[in-house]
Design an enzyme around this catalytic site. Structure first.
Site, mmCIF file in Angstrom:
data_model
loop_
_atom_site.group_PDB
_atom_site.id
_atom_site.type_symbol
_atom_site.label_atom_id
_atom_site.label_comp_id
_atom_site.label_asym_id
_atom_site.label_seq_id
_atom_site.Cartn_x
_atom_site.Cartn_y
_atom_site.Cartn_z
ATOM 1 N N CYS A 87 0.781 -1.191 -0.281
ATOM 2 C CA CYS A 87 0.088 -0.063 -0.021
ATOM 3 C C CYS A 87 0.937 1.133 0.053
ATOM 4 O O CYS A 87 1.498 1.439 -0.946
ATOM 5 C CB CYS A 87 -1.002 0.084 1.144
ATOM 6 S SG CYS A 87 -2.372 1.245 1.120
ATOM 7 N N HIS A 204 -3.526 -5.787 1.096
ATOM 8 C CA HIS A 204 -3.047 -5.930 2.395
ATOM 9 C C HIS A 204 -2.899 -7.345 2.769
ATOM 10 O O HIS A 204 -3.969 -7.648 3.573
ATOM 11 C CB HIS A 204 -3.737 -4.923 3.428
ATOM 12 C CG HIS A 204 -3.327 -3.662 3.322
ATOM 13 N ND1 HIS A 204 -2.319 -2.742 3.922
ATOM 14 C CD2 HIS A 204 -4.134 -2.397 2.840
ATOM 15 C CE1 HIS A 204 -2.363 -1.689 3.914
ATOM 16 N NE2 HIS A 204 -3.419 -1.265 3.121
ATOM 17 N N GLU A 206 -1.236 -8.528 4.985
ATOM 18 C CA GLU A 206 -1.272 -8.710 6.463
ATOM 19 C C GLU A 206 -2.403 -8.679 7.318
ATOM 20 O O GLU A 206 -2.758 -8.994 8.374
ATOM 21 C CB GLU A 206 -0.292 -7.605 7.179
ATOM 22 C CG GLU A 206 -0.754 -6.355 7.176
ATOM 23 C CD GLU A 206 -0.630 -5.558 5.878
ATOM 24 O OE1 GLU A 206 -0.575 -6.366 4.809
ATOM 25 O OE2 GLU A 206 -0.845 -4.404 5.531
#
Lengths: 233, 80
Positions: A87, A204, A206
Site C-alpha cells: 500500500c 494488504h 497482513e
C-alpha cells in the site's frame, strides 16, 4: 528470517505487519525508524508497511521515499536483499526509484476500502511461493491512490518479463474492468523489480492472516517468505 | 529572490481530479470552459541574487522532489 519493518511518521500498519510476520513466518520483526541510516545487522527482509506517511503531503510516498533510511534500503536491495512494500509502502518504493511507475488517484476518485480478489500470476518468487500460479486470493484494499501507471515501454517490459505478480480479477480469476476497482493499467495490483527481489503491492495480505479476520488468504505470502529463508539455510 | 515552480500532469495522463472539477464547473453553470487540468504551484524564496544558480537549484528541486517526472512536467520561473 530476520525482518525489519520501516516506520515513517503517519504509517499505521506496522504492528499488523509485525504480527503477520510472527504468526505466519515465525519472524520477530524489528521496527526501524525513518531517520536511521542503517538496517539491523543480518536483516533478511525489509518491509515498508501501509499508512499515510507524512500525511500524503506532496504525493503519496514522496517524502518517505527520500528519508535517510531509504539509502540503506537501496543499498540492501542492490545486494539482492528482499524488500516488500504494501500500500503506502508500494507508493514509497515507486517514489524511491526502487520500483518503476507511479500510483495515481483511483480512477473513480473515491477511497476504496473493501476486499479485492487478486490473481497470483506466478509462484516462482520468494514472495509468492506459498501460492500456486493462477490462484485467486481475497485480500483487503484500503487506498485512495492505487491506480498504477507507467510509460508504455515500462508497462511492456513489466508484462514481457513476467513482473506483474498480482492482478485484480473477479473471484473466478477473470479479468474485467468492474473488478479492477482503481483503474490500474493491466489491472496491476503488484509488481516486481527487474531483479525480482523488490515487490510492491496495494492490497494488504497482513490483514487476512487469522481466522478472526474472516479470511487467511494472506498467510501464504508471509509463510512463503519464511520457507524461502528456511530453504536457504 | 522569489520564484515559482509549476508542476502539471503530462499530456495524455488521465487527470480524474481535473475531470471532476470540469464537471463541477458545468453543474455550476460556468460557461465557456472546454477542459480543466489540475496541477501544483510552489512559491519558493532563494537567498542571493545569482539568477543562474537559482534556476539550477530550482530545476534540481523539481526533478528530485517537487515533480514525479513519470507523469508530471514542471516549469521554473524567477518572479522577482
Amino acid at each position: 528470517m530476520k525482518s525489519a519493518v520501516l516506520v515513517f511518521p503517519g504509517i499505521n500498519r506496522e504492528r499488523d505487519m509485525a504480527r503477520a510476520l510472527r504468526l505466519c513466518a515465525g519472524s520477530d520483526a524489528e521496527m526501524v525508524w525513518h531517520s536511521d541510516t542503517a538496517l539491523p545487522a543480518g536483516t533478511d527482509l525489509v518491509v515498508l508497511p501501509g499508512g499515510f506517511s507524512y500525511g500524503d503531503y506532496l504525493r503519496c510516498g514522496a517524502i518517505a521515499g527520500r528519508a535517510p533510511v531509504m539509502d540503506a534500503v537501496r543499498a540492501f536491495a542492490a545486494k539482492g536483499g528482499l524488500v516488500l512494500g504494501v500500500c503506502n509502502g508500494f507508493q514509497i518504493l515507486c517514489e524511491a526509484g526502487l520500483l518503476p511507475g507511479v500510483l495515481m488517484r483511483n480512477a473513480g476518485l473515491k477511497f476504496i476500502c473493501k476486499d479485492a480478489y487478486i490473481r497470483v500470476e506466478r509462484a516462482d518468487t520468494p514472495f509468492t511461493r506459498g501460492y500456486t500460479a493462477g490462484q485467486v486470493i481475497r485480500v483487503p484494499v484500503a487506498h485512495g491512490e492505487g491506480n498504477y501507471m507507467a510509460d508504455s515501454e515500462t508497462i511492456a517490459r513489466l508484462e514481457g518479463e513476467g513482473r506483474i505478480v498480482f492482478r485484480y480479477t473477479a473471484p473466478d480469476g477473470a479479468l474485467s474492468p468492474e473488478w479492477n476497482m482503481n483503474g490500474s493499467i493491466y489491472a496491476i495490483a503488484g509488481i516486481l523489480n527487474e531483479r525480482g527481489n523488490v515487490l510492491g503491492m496495494m492490497p494488504h495480505p497482513e490483514n487476512h492472516v487469522e481466522e478472526l479476520m474472516g479470511c487467511t488468504d494472506g498467510r501464504g505470502l508471509f509463510a512463503g517468505l519464511g520457507q524461502h529463508f528456511a530453504a536457504a539455510l | 529572490m522569489k520564484a515559482r515552480v509549476t508542476v502539471t500532469l503530462k499530456s495524455g495522463v488521465l487527470d480524474p481530479q481535473g475531470k471532476a472539477i470540469e464537471g463541477a464547473l458545468k453543474s455550476l453553470g460556468v460557461d465557456g470552459i472546454a477542459s480543466v487540468r489540475q496541477g501544483k504551484v510552489f512559491d519558493v524564496e532563494l537567498p542571493g541574487a545569482d539568477r543562474g544558480r537559482a534556476e539550477a537549484a530550482l530545476k534540481e528541486a523539481a526533478e528530485r522532489l517537487l515533480a514525479n517526472t513519470v507523469i508530471e512536467d514542471f516549469r521554473v520561473e524567477i518572479v522577482s
